[in-house]
Write an enzyme that holds these catalytic residues in place. Structure first.
Site, PDB file in Angstrom:
ATOM      1  N   ARG A  21       7.256  23.518  47.035  1.00  0.00           N
ATOM      2  CA  ARG A  21       8.121  22.456  47.545  1.00  0.00           C
ATOM      3  C   ARG A  21       9.276  23.200  48.215  1.00  0.00           C
ATOM      4  NH1 ARG A  21       6.012  19.685  42.758  1.00  0.00           N
ATOM      5  NH2 ARG A  21       4.739  18.003  43.578  1.00  0.00           N
ATOM      6  N   ARG A  80       3.561   9.973  39.243  1.00  0.00           N
ATOM      7  CA  ARG A  80       5.007   9.689  39.264  1.00  0.00           C
ATOM      8  C   ARG A  80       5.276   8.330  39.914  1.00  0.00           C
ATOM      9  NH1 ARG A  80       7.808  14.838  40.731  1.00  0.00           N
ATOM     10  NH2 ARG A  80       6.444  14.646  42.524  1.00  0.00           N
TER      11      ARG A  80
HETATM   12  P1  ADP Z   1       3.472  15.966  48.267  1.00  0.00           P
HETATM   13  O1  ADP Z   1       3.049  16.471  49.587  1.00  0.00           O
HETATM   14  O2  ADP Z   1       2.519  16.348  47.175  1.00  0.00           O
HETATM   15  O3  ADP Z   1       3.824  14.503  48.275  1.00  0.00           O
HETATM   16  P2  ADP Z   1       6.334  16.640  48.170  1.00  0.00           P
HETATM   17  O4  ADP Z   1       6.804  15.235  48.307  1.00  0.00           O
HETATM   18  O5  ADP Z   1       6.986  17.478  47.136  1.00  0.00           O
HETATM   19  O6  ADP Z   1       4.792  16.780  47.862  1.00  0.00           O
HETATM   20  O7  ADP Z   1       6.524  17.326  49.604  1.00  0.00           O
HETATM   21  C1  ADP Z   1       6.126  18.664  49.831  1.00  0.00           C
HETATM   22  C2  ADP Z   1       7.047  19.322  50.822  1.00  0.00           C
HETATM   23  O8  ADP Z   1       6.958  18.650  52.082  1.00  0.00           O
HETATM   24  C3  ADP Z   1       8.537  19.279  50.480  1.00  0.00           C
HETATM   25  O9  ADP Z   1       8.916  20.243  49.547  1.00  0.00           O
HETATM   26  C4  ADP Z   1       9.144  19.556  51.837  1.00  0.00           C
HETATM   27  O10 ADP Z   1       9.074  20.924  52.164  1.00  0.00           O
HETATM   28  C5  ADP Z   1       8.213  18.762  52.766  1.00  0.00           C
HETATM   29  N1  ADP Z   1       8.777  17.421  52.999  1.00  0.00           N
HETATM   30  C6  ADP Z   1       8.645  16.325  52.234  1.00  0.00           C
HETATM   31  N2  ADP Z   1       9.322  15.272  52.737  1.00  0.00           N
HETATM   32  C7  ADP Z   1       9.937  15.734  53.862  1.00  0.00           C
HETATM   33  C8  ADP Z   1      10.814  15.150  54.830  1.00  0.00           C
HETATM   34  N3  ADP Z   1      11.207  13.883  54.742  1.00  0.00           N
HETATM   35  N4  ADP Z   1      11.246  15.940  55.833  1.00  0.00           N
HETATM   36  C9  ADP Z   1      10.856  17.241  55.931  1.00  0.00           C
HETATM   37  N5  ADP Z   1      10.043  17.832  55.046  1.00  0.00           N
HETATM   38  C10 ADP Z   1       9.583  17.114  54.025  1.00  0.00           C
HETATM   39  O1  F6P Z   2       1.786  14.474  42.976  1.00  0.00           O
HETATM   40  C1  F6P Z   2       0.983  15.058  42.016  1.00  0.00           C
HETATM   41  C2  F6P Z   2       1.714  15.158  40.696  1.00  0.00           C
HETATM   42  O2  F6P Z   2       0.858  15.784  39.770  1.00  0.00           O
HETATM   43  C3  F6P Z   2       2.263  13.842  40.133  1.00  0.00           C
HETATM   44  O3  F6P Z   2       1.277  13.062  39.517  1.00  0.00           O
HETATM   45  C4  F6P Z   2       3.307  14.380  39.192  1.00  0.00           C
HETATM   46  O4  F6P Z   2       4.296  13.439  38.916  1.00  0.00           O
HETATM   47  C5  F6P Z   2       3.878  15.528  39.947  1.00  0.00           C
HETATM   48  O5  F6P Z   2       2.860  15.981  40.824  1.00  0.00           O
HETATM   49  C6  F6P Z   2       4.351  16.648  39.070  1.00  0.00           C
HETATM   50  O6  F6P Z   2       4.738  17.699  39.870  1.00  0.00           O
HETATM   51  P1  F6P Z   2       5.332  19.098  39.383  1.00  0.00           P
HETATM   52  O7  F6P Z   2       5.069  19.227  37.937  1.00  0.00           O
HETATM   53  O8  F6P Z   2       4.614  20.102  40.219  1.00  0.00           O
HETATM   54  O9  F6P Z   2       6.777  19.037  39.713  1.00  0.00           O
END
Ligand code: ADP
Ligand code: F6P
Length: 327
Positions: free
Chosen positions: A76, A176
């Site tokens: 992330r 989540r």
């Molecule tokens: P997932 O892709 O599993 O939903 P996250 O929500 O943690 O996981 O997003 C992964 C990464 O994507 C973030 O750590 C960030 O680097 C990038 N990201 C997420 N949302 C945004 C946003 N609104 N603008 C720019 N980058 C983003």
């Molecule tokens: O998005 C996948 C997921 O496993 C969710 O179900 C959970 O809430 C979250 O990621 C936990 O993420 P982490 O433990 O990597 O912060």
């Protein structure tokens, strides 16, 4: 006219999901088949910013289709939320001549990709990789099938010990913001109640129902709770249950990250392979800035701007099924 894509970068971002390796393998091998150079970007968007980018060959992805996690690692990345971070990432890609990106991740990763492709001239293709299955525009997301089967196997085991002691178990699964793992694993294991973020939990109704079961000496009771349920997680639910139904022998089990690991199921390997192949085809055909999905067993393409907004919904009918079958 759109420029020909000659060099592709592939990355995994956000929470890992079993089957991501199969998708990486498919992107690399399809790219090579079409004479495209493929680069692996390490640690999600962080690798783009830090220039942690490596050339990939057919052999780089040998022996990974059966492995959970992701060989490219994931992260992330806070810096990617800022324009400066994305600009730095763009400059690194430009230096290497990378003119197409494949992002394997969840809706957060797609939000990042959407911004990036709007700001810079690098087309992005999203592949839905998340155990949560909360992305619209696809019947499947990579990792969900494996995660939910892991949860089912664990809950079946809990039922054995619950049955031996006549206990009430409150079991927490991942999700989540999404209740799909809870819903599917709960139905498949015969849970009495399933609590999910998409449906407001009525704690009084739950207590009434469990009290009634306790009264008629129903021996095994299992409540499956998604970690992001609006009432709280398994511990929060158990606290109220223990207070209000002290005669029930109540235990809590949080399944946690075991749901994210392990060898991907056949289904996850298959969809990951099809999506990886299709993502490269999109870049070749100029079908830019879309998320690749599978709907009714056919490839389906959702514009990124829609993919980042729409969530896969859970209809009330699912909950009716739970209620009828668990009586
Ligand atoms: P997932 O892709 O599993 O939903 P996250 O929500 O943690 O996981 O997003 C992964 C990464 O994507 C973030 O750590 C960030 O680097 C990038 N990201 C997420 N949302 C945004 C946003 N609104 N603008 C720019 N980058 C983003
Ligand atoms: O998005 C996948 C997921 O496993 C969710 O179900 C959970 O809430 C979250 O990621 C936990 O993420 P982490 O433990 O990597 O912060």
């Amino acid at each position: 006219m759109e420029k020909k894509v000659t060099k592709i970068g592939v990355l995994t971002s956000g929470g890992d999901a079993p089957g991501m390796n199969a998708a990486i393998r498919a992107v690399v091998r399809t790219g090579i088949y079409y004479g495209i150079e493929v680069f692996g970007i390490m640690h999600g968007y962080s690798g783009m910013i830090e220039n942690d980018i490596i050339p990939m060959h057919s052999r780089s992805v040998a022996n990974i289709i059966q492995r959970g996690g992701t060989i490219l690692k994931t992260a992330r990345c806070k810096e990617f939320f800022e324009y400066e971070g994305r600009k730095k990432a763009y400059n690194n890609l430009k230096k290497l001549g990378i003119n197409g990106l494949v992002i394997i991740g969840g809706d957060g990763s797609f939000r990042g990709a959407h911004k990036f492709s709007n700001e810079f001239d690098i087309p992005c293709i999203g592949i839905p990789g998340t155990i949560d299955k909360d992305i619209a525009g696809t019947d499947f997301t990579i990792g969900f099938d494996t995660a939910v089967n892991t949860a089912v196997e664990a809950i079946d085991k809990i039922r054995d010990t619950a049955d031996a002691h006549d206990r009430l178990f409150i079991i927490e699964v991942m999700g989540r913001d999404a209740g799909y793992i809870a819903l599917h694993s709960g139905i498949a294991t015969g849970a009495e109640h399933i609590l999910i973020p998409e449906h407001k939990t009525d704690i009084e109704e739950l207590i009434d129902s469990l009290t009634e079961k306790e009264r008629r000496k129903k021996l095994v009771n299992m409540v499956v709770v998604a970690e992001g349920d609006n009432f709280g997680g398994a511990e929060d639910v158990a606290k109220v249950v223990k207070e209000r139904i002290p005669t029930a022998d109540t235990r809590v089990c949080v399944l946690g990250h075991i749901q994210r690991g392990g060898s991907p199921s056949c289904l996850d390997r298959l969809i990951a392979s099809r999506m990886g192949y299709s993502a490269v085809e999109c870049l070749i055909e100029g079908k830019y800035n879309v998320m690749v999905g599978i709907v009714n067993n056919k490839m389906h393409y959702t514009p990124m701007e829609r993919a980042v907004k729409a969530k896969q919904k859970i209809t009330e009918e699912w909950l009716k099924v739970v209620k009828i079958l668990a009586s």
